[in-house]
Design a protein around this motif. Structure first.
Motif, short mmCIF file in Angstrom:
data_model
loop_
_atom_site.label_atom_id
_atom_site.label_comp_id
_atom_site.label_asym_id
_atom_site.label_seq_id
_atom_site.Cartn_x
_atom_site.Cartn_y
_atom_site.Cartn_z
N MET A 1 0.62 -1.20 0.04
CA MET A 1 0.15 0.09 0.08
C MET A 1 0.71 1.21 0.08
O MET A 1 1.78 1.23 0.83
N SER A 2 0.74 2.18 -1.16
CA SER A 2 1.28 3.42 -1.00
C SER A 2 1.10 4.10 0.18
O SER A 2 -0.06 4.45 0.44
N LYS A 3 2.07 5.01 0.40
CA LYS A 3 2.14 6.07 1.49
C LYS A 3 1.28 7.47 0.87
O LYS A 3 1.52 7.50 -0.18
N THR A 4 1.05 8.41 1.69
CA THR A 4 0.57 9.55 1.07
C THR A 4 1.69 10.28 0.64
O THR A 4 1.67 10.88 -0.38
N ILE A 5 2.64 10.53 1.43
CA ILE A 5 3.93 11.28 1.14
C ILE A 5 5.11 10.41 0.65
O ILE A 5 5.49 9.51 1.53
N SER A 6 5.97 10.87 -0.22
CA SER A 6 7.25 10.40 -0.35
C SER A 6 8.24 11.73 -0.09
O SER A 6 7.90 12.67 -0.55
N ILE A 7 9.00 11.16 0.59
CA ILE A 7 10.12 12.40 1.37
C ILE A 7 11.39 11.78 0.54
O ILE A 7 11.90 10.79 0.47
N VAL A 8 11.99 12.92 -0.36
CA VAL A 8 13.18 12.37 -0.93
C VAL A 8 14.27 13.25 -0.49
O VAL A 8 13.98 14.60 -0.44
N SER A 9 15.29 12.70 -0.21
CA SER A 9 16.48 13.29 0.45
C SER A 9 17.65 13.24 -0.21
O SER A 9 17.98 11.99 -0.62
N ILE A 10 18.22 14.25 -0.90
CA ILE A 10 19.48 13.98 -1.61
C ILE A 10 20.74 14.54 -0.68
O ILE A 10 20.53 15.46 0.10
N VAL A 11 21.85 13.72 -0.81
CA VAL A 11 23.10 14.01 0.12
C VAL A 11 24.05 13.77 -0.70
O VAL A 11 24.07 12.81 -1.53
N PHE A 12 25.29 14.35 -0.40
CA PHE A 12 26.64 14.07 -0.89
C PHE A 12 27.54 15.01 -0.02
O PHE A 12 27.51 16.00 0.22
N ASN A 13 28.30 13.92 0.88
CA ASN A 13 29.39 14.36 1.99
C ASN A 13 28.60 15.51 2.76
O ASN A 13 29.50 16.45 2.86
N ASP A 14 27.52 15.37 3.28
CA ASP A 14 27.17 16.26 4.35
C ASP A 14 26.31 15.43 5.42
O ASP A 14 25.17 15.50 5.57
#
Length: 180
Positions: A1-14
């Motif tokens: 079952m899919s969630k209401t929100i997709s949170i996408v986090s982008i990171v590079f050396n942080d």
């Protein structure tokens, strides 16, 4: 079952910024979200931080990419929520109620929703964007000249599933995306 929100986090050396973001996400009252992490192949302690929060993460990829917009496109590809929000390393939710209150307000799956972002500037000066004098009565005028911050926008699946960030822009692809 899919969630209401997709949170996408982008990171590079942080790893420090990422920890702040993951702490913020982990304290949300709502659990109606999936968390997608796109790491650009970090060589600092980012992977160790990600391991600490592995129970929170729905999808993780760590590999070299062509920059932030390529990474954001990877996040779009792996998202399944009704809406998507980008909370990149260093971004935080305003409060632990942000998602639960927002989910209650979102009713039309074809609409983009956004709120205010609290900006923290030099010397820890803070302000809201858009400012509090922007209300329902004048938001249309504001939107003719301004764009909300990406970490305050919830794009619907009907949009994000067929639109990518352009790799032709090095610093303004997010503005192009929001305008579309």
């Amino acid at each position: 079952m899919s969630k209401t929100i997709s949170i996408v986090s982008i990171v590079f050396n942080d790893s420090i910024g990422l920890k702040r973001t993951l702490d913020s996400i982990s304290t949300q009252i709502s659990s109606d979200f999936e968390l997608i992490i796109i790491d650009g192949g970090s060589t600092d302690t980012t992977l160790e931080i990600l391991e600490e929060y592995s129970n929170l993460i729905s999808y993780l990829i760590s590999e070299k990419d062509k920059g932030i917009y390529d990474a954001m496109n990877k996040g779009l590809k792996h998202s399944n929520g009704k809406w998507i929000i980008f909370m990149n390393a260093g971004d935080v939710f305003y409060s632990k109620n942000t998602l639960s209150l927002t989910i209650k307000k979102m009713s039309d799956p074809s609409k983009t929703y956004f709120g205010r972002a609290q900006i923290i500037g030099e010397n820890n000066n803070t302000w809201l964007y858009p400012s509090e004098n922007i209300t329902n009565s004048n938001i249309d005028k504001w939107l003719k000249n301004k764009l909300p911050n990406h970490q305050a926008i919830f794009f619907p699946k009907s949009f994000y599933s067929i639109n990518n960030y352009s790799l032709n822009f090095t610093i303004a692809s997010d503005s192009d995306y929001k305008l579309r």
